[in-house]
Write an enzyme that holds these catalytic residues in place. Structure first.
Site, PDB file in Angstrom:
ATOM      1  CB  CYS A  35       6.958  30.651  30.621  1.00 31.23           C
ATOM      2  SG  CYS A  35       8.156  30.020  31.839  1.00 31.23           S
ATOM      3  CG  HIS A  82       8.953  34.321  32.315  1.00 33.69           C
ATOM      4  ND1 HIS A  82       7.881  33.496  32.069  1.00 33.69           N
ATOM      5  CD2 HIS A  82       8.858  35.350  31.427  1.00 33.69           C
ATOM      6  CE1 HIS A  82       7.150  34.011  31.100  1.00 33.69           C
ATOM      7  NE2 HIS A  82       7.720  35.128  30.681  1.00 33.69           N
ATOM      8  CG  ASP A  97       6.142  36.078  27.699  1.00 32.79           C
ATOM      9  OD1 ASP A  97       5.754  34.903  27.623  1.00 32.79           O
ATOM     10  OD2 ASP A  97       6.523  36.607  28.760  1.00 32.79           O
TER      11      ASP A  97
END
Length: 253
Positions: free
Chosen positions: A74, A110, A125
């Protein structure tokens, strides 16, 4: 560490995801870049499992994900996307969220983004892996998105915004919390180095197509060369035979 977006080779990034400019900072551009990124650059944590950690300076991220034939997780994915979107003229805010997946009060580990396009804010994302977003989602309570066989919804839980994939809560975050490069460094260190991090304990690799998630997890291979070929042919990840040999025992139950 700073964001250093001027270090991004934007043309090389757009070539990597299969798009050609010029682009206006529009909703259509945001969707096109987001979707192309998810389908072009795989999600993986191989360097973490190999004990190398993950560098978040933009030069290192670009060398790995854009020119190096690799994917990332991420922090790498979304810091790369943020730099590209800002270079394309979008206002971008970087956030840290708390993974849920049946749990709560986990560390803010995250990385994800909110992006402004044509007077509207979007949740972006490209780095969750698993059942993460493939297109941006309107940052509005109750917003829903359907793309291919997948569905997402954005809801509220007190002060937190929560992203759902189907019935599963993926993560929660507070958009009013400012996050700085140093916060990402701390989160990245935990995710890539802590023995409590699932990224240290499990080999993860995934490529998203229009209608499927192709995953490495729970597969076995008779030899390192077979693993290296599968990663290259199925996920687009280039690793050496030596690295494949080191990873092979970690794939077995």
């Amino acid at each position: 560490m700073t964001w250093d977006i001027e270090k991004l080779d934007l043309d090389a990034y757009l070539t990597r995801i299969g798009l050609a400019g010029p682009f206006a900072p529009s909703t259509a551009t945001l969707r096109a870049v987001h979707l192309a990124h998810v389908r072009s650059i795989p999600f993986e944590n191989l360097d973490v499992v190999l004990g190398r950690g993950v560098a978040l300076d933009l030069g290192s991220v670009q060398d790995k994900l854009v020119t190096g034939g690799r994917g990332g997780y991420c922090h790498e994915h979304n810091l790369l996307l943020a730099a590209a979107l800002e270079r394309l003229g979008f206002p971008v805010t970087r956030h840290l969220a708390r993974i849920r997946l049946g749990r709560s009060h986990l560390p803010r580990g995250h990385a994800m983004l909110t992006v402004r396009a044509e007077g509207r804010t979007w949740l972006a994302d490209v780095g969750f892996g698993g059942d993460g977003l493939v297109e941006p989602l309107p940052f509005e309570e109750g917003a829903e998105l359907e793309s291919g066989p997948w569905r997402w919804r954005l809801g509220r839980d007190g002060d937190f915004w929560v992203l759902h994939a189907g019935e599963t809560e993926l993560y929660a975050f507070r958009p009013d919390e400012p996050h700085y490069p140093s916060d990402f460094e701390v989160a990245n260190f935990y995710v890539s180095r802590s023995p409590h991090s699932p990224f240290v304990r499990h080999v993860l690799a995934q490529r998203t197509t229009a209608d499927a998630r192709i995953r490495l997890e729970e597969r076995t291979f008779p030899a390192a060369g077979d693993l290296a070929r599968w990663l290259r042919d199925e996920l687009g990840i280039e690793i050496t035979d030596q690295d494949a040999q080191a990873l092979l025992p970690r794939l077995r139950p």
